[in-house]
Design a protein around this motif. Structure first.
Motif, PDB file in Angstrom:
ATOM      1  N   THR A 178       0.813  -1.226   0.000  1.00  0.00           N
ATOM      2  CA  THR A 178       0.000   0.000   0.000  1.00  0.00           C
ATOM      3  C   THR A 178       0.846   1.276   0.000  1.00  0.00           C
ATOM      4  OG1 THR A 178      -0.030   0.079   2.405  1.00  0.00           O
ATOM      5  CG2 THR A 178      -1.873  -1.049   1.331  1.00  0.00           C
ATOM      6  N   ALA A 179       2.135   1.154   0.377  1.00  0.00           N
ATOM      7  CA  ALA A 179       3.007   2.329   0.536  1.00  0.00           C
ATOM      8  C   ALA A 179       2.389   3.356   1.475  1.00  0.00           C
ATOM      9  CB  ALA A 179       3.343   2.964  -0.814  1.00  0.00           C
ATOM     10  N   SER A 180       1.678   2.861   2.480  1.00  0.00           N
ATOM     11  CA  SER A 180       1.075   3.795   3.440  1.00  0.00           C
ATOM     12  C   SER A 180       1.134   3.237   4.860  1.00  0.00           C
ATOM     13  CB  SER A 180      -0.374   4.071   3.047  1.00  0.00           C
ATOM     14  OG  SER A 180      -1.027   4.747   4.092  1.00  0.00           O
ATOM     15  N   ALA A 226       3.498  12.649   6.238  1.00  0.00           N
ATOM     16  CA  ALA A 226       2.282  11.904   6.566  1.00  0.00           C
ATOM     17  C   ALA A 226       2.464  10.451   6.119  1.00  0.00           C
ATOM     18  CB  ALA A 226       1.104  12.532   5.836  1.00  0.00           C
ATOM     19  N   GLY A 227       1.720   9.541   6.745  1.00  0.00           N
ATOM     20  CA  GLY A 227       1.870   8.122   6.408  1.00  0.00           C
ATOM     21  C   GLY A 227       1.083   7.703   5.188  1.00  0.00           C
ATOM     22  N   ILE A 228       1.230   8.440   4.115  1.00  0.00           N
ATOM     23  CA  ILE A 228       0.486   8.135   2.887  1.00  0.00           C
ATOM     24  C   ILE A 228       1.472   8.004   1.723  1.00  0.00           C
ATOM     25  CG2 ILE A 228      -1.692   9.220   3.564  1.00  0.00           C
ATOM     26  CD1 ILE A 228      -0.835  11.726   2.069  1.00  0.00           C
ATOM     27  N   PRO A 229       1.043   7.399   0.613  1.00  0.00           N
ATOM     28  CA  PRO A 229       1.989   7.207  -0.485  1.00  0.00           C
ATOM     29  C   PRO A 229       2.628   8.507  -0.970  1.00  0.00           C
ATOM     30  CG  PRO A 229      -0.008   5.947  -0.876  1.00  0.00           C
ATOM     31  CD  PRO A 229      -0.259   6.788   0.329  1.00  0.00           C
ATOM     32  N   VAL A 240      10.073  -0.377   5.803  1.00  0.00           N
ATOM     33  CA  VAL A 240      11.059  -0.076   6.853  1.00  0.00           C
ATOM     34  C   VAL A 240      10.411   0.782   7.947  1.00  0.00           C
ATOM     35  CG1 VAL A 240      13.261   1.059   7.338  1.00  0.00           C
ATOM     36  CG2 VAL A 240      12.995  -0.267   5.249  1.00  0.00           C
ATOM     37  N   ASN A 241       9.570   1.737   7.541  1.00  0.00           N
ATOM     38  CA  ASN A 241       8.887   2.584   8.532  1.00  0.00           C
ATOM     39  C   ASN A 241       8.070   1.730   9.502  1.00  0.00           C
ATOM     40  OD1 ASN A 241       9.888   4.802   7.197  1.00  0.00           O
ATOM     41  ND2 ASN A 241       7.986   5.333   6.164  1.00  0.00           N
ATOM     42  N   VAL A 242       7.307   0.806   8.945  1.00  0.00           N
ATOM     43  CA  VAL A 242       6.421  -0.008   9.789  1.00  0.00           C
ATOM     44  C   VAL A 242       7.240  -0.994  10.633  1.00  0.00           C
ATOM     45  CG1 VAL A 242       4.587  -1.752   9.715  1.00  0.00           C
ATOM     46  CG2 VAL A 242       4.430   0.277   8.267  1.00  0.00           C
TER      47      VAL A 242
HETATM   48  N1  ASP Z   1       4.695   6.274   2.153  1.00  0.00           N
HETATM   49  C1  ASP Z   1       5.432   6.451   3.381  1.00  0.00           C
HETATM   50  C2  ASP Z   1       4.631   5.941   4.547  1.00  0.00           C
HETATM   51  O1  ASP Z   1       3.437   5.904   4.497  1.00  0.00           O
HETATM   52  C3  ASP Z   1       5.813   7.866   3.610  1.00  0.00           C
HETATM   53  C4  ASP Z   1       6.766   8.292   2.531  1.00  0.00           C
HETATM   54  O2  ASP Z   1       6.326   8.617   1.428  1.00  0.00           O
HETATM   55  O3  ASP Z   1       7.987   8.252   2.778  1.00  0.00           O
HETATM   56  O4  ASP Z   1       5.202   5.550   5.539  1.00  0.00           O
END
Ligand code: ASP
Length: 414
Positions: free
Chosen positions: A270-272, A349-352, A390-392
């Protein structure tokens, strides 16, 4: 239903990253076949970049105020909050330093031909000469003026303070303010998603112009740049975070990886981080056995402010752009890139593709025009999927480490 709306429905059911990929391929073909005659298509890309630019300040401002105000007041924040924030800062900084070392070693942008040679921008602010100079760049003389001029670093500084003082209000007024900023942030996330929906078109225009004028040479440099980001993300995902987990939480990081895998796959596709959050919380609680208290404090906060993958990406991308422009950064400027990458990842923000928008923060801090973000858009969707995982994964490890430090056992999950 008309043929037009049927086509629109069919197109919008295709995932964004495939649409962007299609824009990339079609743009490349159009540019290669049409040559100079189709270079005017670059205007479509410029309009898209302008729309991206439009969302930066309000997106960052609402995201930061909502996030910081939501932390609660200083006293209530307590040790759980301090541990969590400590973890976020340490891991994001480690990620940025990994990126910094790699981009300075591999130098993906040095000598790269992306069709902008000789276009060194004016207005590089020059190296930071002293601590006072740094503070002067950080503290706005007039926050509204800084917003109007798009000077993002002072905007972030002001918004962090503003959010912190919203948290100090009495409960009724704090709730009113927090609700207002939460809603405004929600509006901005929707608006950003709307703008991002035009990314395939923007990529089409930008790539058509680039290939029309300089051919396919840029793809090689973009490939090396993407590889640099991927190597950094891999090191952070498989080495730094598991090591930290093992050392601090004293449990098996790879078993934890298996427990969290549904969320990580969801993050990749989802890249989110925000869209993945419910699943991340479910995996942490029901599969890994992290308590409800820690899960519901650490993970929602992490999904908005803790983005190690994004932080690493910001640093590599900004320095790549600077290398392409033929600029050499001083140590002071590299420090500014590190500091702003951290701020940009907190504000993203946590969005694509939010991370792509945030590169504007770093570029403006070092005086490079935001339009150069256009250089890296085409490759962003793939990197976005990787950095979101990696964020998650970092948020999840944060939950495990904080839980262990609170005396919880993690082995109750499946
Ligand atoms: N898509 C990433 C996320 O939701 C944020 C980013 O674009 O780096 O964590």
């Amino acid at each position: 239903m008309s043929a037009l709306s049927r086509t629109w429905k069919a197109v919008s059911s295709i995932k964004l990253h495939w649409r962007i990929m299609a824009g990339l391929v079609l743009g490349g073909l159009t540019g290669a076949l049409g040559g100079e005659r189709v270079a005017f298509l670059g205007d479509i890309g410029d309009v898209f970049l302008r729309a991206l630019n439009m969302v930066i300040v309000p997106l960052i401002a609402t995201s930061i105020v909502a996030g910081v105000a939501g932390l609660g007041s200083g006293r209530k924040l307590g040790t759980l909050g301090l541990k969590t924030m400590g973890y976020y800062l340490v891991t994001s900084t480690l990620a940025i330093l990994t990126g910094l070392v790699l981009v300075n070693t591999i130098k993906p942008g040095v000598g790269a031909d992306l069709g902008i040679s000789g276009e060194v921008p004016e207005g590089i602010e020059g190296p930071i000469s002293s601590v006072t100079d740094f503070l002067m760049r950080l503290i706005p003389q007039n926050p509204i003026g800084a917003m109007a001029e798009g000077r993002i670093l002072p905007v972030i500084f002001f918004c962090i303070l503003f959010g912190a003082f919203v948290a100090q209000l009495d409960p009724d007024r704090r709730r009113t303010m927090s609700q207002w900023f939460d809603s405004a942030f929600d509006v901005m996330m929707r608006l950003t998603r709307f703008v991002i929906a035009f990314a395939p078109l923007g990529v089409f225009g930008l790539i058509a112009k680039t290939t029309a004028t300089v051919g396919f040479a840029p793809l090689k440099s973009l490939g090396i740049y993407a590889l640099t980001v991927m190597i950094g993300l891999t090191v952070h995902f498989f080495l730094t975070l598991p090591l930290l987990h093992w050392l601090v939480a004293r449990s098996n990081p790879f078993r934890f990886l298996k427990q969290m895998s549904p969320a990580l796959i969801m993050a990749f596709s989802t890249a989110s981080s925000s869209a993945t959050l419910p699943l991340t919380m479910d995996c942490a609680k029901n599969r890994a056995g992290v308590s409800k208290g820690v899960t519901s404090f650490v993970l929602p906060l992490g999904a908005t402010v803790n983005m190690d993958g994004t932080a690493l990406y910001e640093c590599v991308a900004a320095i790549f752009i600077v290398q392409v422009l033929g600029i050499t950064l001083t140590a002071g400027e590299q420090f500014l890139v590190v500091a702003t990458s951290l701020l940009a990842s907190i504000g993203a923000a946590g969005i694509p593709m939010a991370g792509l928008v945030m590169i504007g923060v770093i570029l403006t801090a070092i005086g490079v025009p935001i339009k150069y973000i256009g250089l890296i858009i085409a490759i962003d969707p793939l990197l976005d999927m990787c950095r979101t995982s990696v964020n998650v994964w970092s948020d999840s490890n944060g939950a495990a480490i904080v839980a262990r430090s609170e005396g919880e056992r993690l082995d109750s999950g499946s």
